[in-house]
Design a protein around this motif. Structure first.
Motif, short mmCIF file in Angstrom:
data_model
loop_
_atom_site.label_atom_id
_atom_site.label_comp_id
_atom_site.label_asym_id
_atom_site.label_seq_id
_atom_site.Cartn_x
_atom_site.Cartn_y
_atom_site.Cartn_z
N GLY A 69 22.81 23.53 139.25
CA GLY A 69 23.91 22.95 139.10
C GLY A 69 24.57 21.96 140.10
O GLY A 69 24.10 21.85 141.28
N HIS B 213 32.02 22.79 127.70
CA HIS B 213 31.35 21.57 127.99
C HIS B 213 32.00 20.54 127.24
O HIS B 213 32.52 20.52 126.20
CB HIS B 213 30.00 21.54 127.67
CG HIS B 213 29.44 21.72 126.40
ND1 HIS B 213 29.42 23.32 126.07
CD2 HIS B 213 29.30 20.99 125.41
CE1 HIS B 213 28.87 23.05 124.51
NE2 HIS B 213 28.98 21.64 124.38
N PHE C 6 30.60 19.21 132.39
CA PHE C 6 32.01 19.82 132.16
C PHE C 6 32.84 19.18 133.10
O PHE C 6 32.47 18.40 133.97
CB PHE C 6 32.10 21.19 132.88
CG PHE C 6 30.93 22.18 132.28
CD1 PHE C 6 31.44 22.87 131.07
CD2 PHE C 6 29.72 22.60 132.55
CE1 PHE C 6 30.37 23.95 130.46
CE2 PHE C 6 28.69 23.25 131.94
CZ PHE C 6 28.94 23.91 130.97
N LYS D 30 25.41 21.26 134.68
CA LYS D 30 24.57 22.51 134.80
C LYS D 30 23.47 22.30 134.05
O LYS D 30 23.20 22.19 132.78
CB LYS D 30 25.44 23.87 134.49
CG LYS D 30 24.63 25.14 134.54
CD LYS D 30 25.58 26.11 134.20
CE LYS D 30 24.96 27.47 134.42
NZ LYS D 30 25.51 28.80 133.82
N TYR E 37 24.45 20.77 130.45
CA TYR E 37 25.83 20.78 130.02
C TYR E 37 26.70 19.91 130.89
O TYR E 37 26.61 20.28 132.22
CB TYR E 37 26.33 22.15 129.60
CG TYR E 37 25.69 22.84 128.68
CD1 TYR E 37 25.86 22.43 127.16
CD2 TYR E 37 24.42 23.56 128.74
CE1 TYR E 37 25.18 22.92 126.08
CE2 TYR E 37 23.77 24.50 127.86
CZ TYR E 37 24.09 24.04 126.70
OH TYR E 37 23.54 24.82 125.39
N SER F 246 31.16 18.30 136.52
CA SER F 246 30.14 19.52 136.94
C SER F 246 29.11 19.26 135.99
O SER F 246 29.42 19.16 134.93
CB SER F 246 30.67 20.86 137.33
OG SER F 246 31.11 21.28 136.09
N THR G 251 34.86 23.31 136.26
CA THR G 251 34.64 24.69 135.37
C THR G 251 33.60 24.54 134.53
O THR G 251 33.11 23.44 134.21
CB THR G 251 36.03 24.51 134.67
OG1 THR G 251 36.04 25.63 133.61
CG2 THR G 251 36.24 23.42 133.90
N GLU G 252 33.25 25.52 133.94
CA GLU G 252 32.18 25.78 133.07
C GLU G 252 32.57 26.62 131.96
O GLU G 252 32.01 27.23 131.20
CB GLU G 252 31.00 26.54 133.79
CG GLU G 252 30.29 25.78 134.94
CD GLU G 252 29.06 26.32 135.33
OE1 GLU G 252 28.57 27.39 135.04
OE2 GLU G 252 28.48 25.93 136.49
#
Length: 215
Positions: free
Chosen positions: A96, A147, A139, A122, A137, A120, A143-144
């Motif tokens: 990540g 997406h 985001f 990942k 993915y 972010s 935050t996750e």
């Protein structure tokens, strides 16, 4: 090689319908941006990337002294930091990254980062292998939960697409076609096509993260 790519990029795009470099439009009006990406730093002792726009000018550059660093800095052609990416120190599976605007401090230490992340990213770890086409993915912020974009395809083959929640393609990585002289570029030189409503700088940042995740 750099001057050859500049000349090639300029000549290829001269035959296209008025492709313009470095367009950042948010209202969906305009033409796509096409960038030639060379997986090599202009500094001999570094790993990195050199990115050339359709006019043959240096658009972006990346210079890393470590093959798999915890920090990546995307610079424009003049060397100004545009985006900084930090490897996310988090327990669990997957690779990540956090993406920050400009340059941040405290990146390679235990100090608190000086800014909040704007994105972010990942890596997709699919143990059941039910969807091997998804690479990562994207985001908003740190935050996750949901997406905003999905990256699909194969980075090793330089064939990827970034799609939004409506399945609209916003950016695409393609193999660079060999020219009439019989030159073969392999996977070290490829093309990044970015739609006018998507930031080409952020699209290039996603290329850097894919390279870290899948190289």
């Amino acid at each position: 090689m750099f001057f050859f790519l500049k000349s090639l990029s300029r000549s290829v795009h001269d035959g296209e319908h008025h492709q313009e470099p470095e367009i950042k439009i948010t209202d969906g009006i305009g033409t796509s941006t096409s960038l030639t990406v060379w997986r090599k730093s202009l500094i001999i002792s570094c790993n990195g990337f050199t990115v050339i726009n359709s006019h043959g000018d240096l658009a972006y550059r990346v210079d890393n002294y470590i093959v798999h660093p915890d920090e990546l800095i995307l610079m424009d052609g003049s060397g100004k930091s545009i985006l900084t990416m930090h490897r996310r120190k988090k327990l669990g599976l997957g690779d990540g990254w956090l993406v920050f605007e400009g340059e941040t401090s405290g990146c390679c230490s235990r100090k608190k980062l000086s800014k909040k992340p704007i994105w972010s990213v990942k890596k997709n770890i699919n143990i059941l292998q039910t969807n091997q086409n998804v690479l990562a993915y994207v985001f908003r912020g740190n935050t996750e939960k949901r997406h905003s974009y999905v990256i699909e395809g194969s980075y090793t083959q330089r064939s990827c697409k970034v799609v939004d929640e409506t399945r609209r393609v916003v950016a695409e990585i393609k193999r660079k076609e060999a020219i009439s002289g019989g030159v073969s570029f392999g996977v070290e030189v490829f093309v990044l096509v970015v739609q006018p409503w998507f930031d080409p700088g952020f699209a290039m940042a996603l290329v850097l993260l894919l390279d870290q995740m899948f190289s």
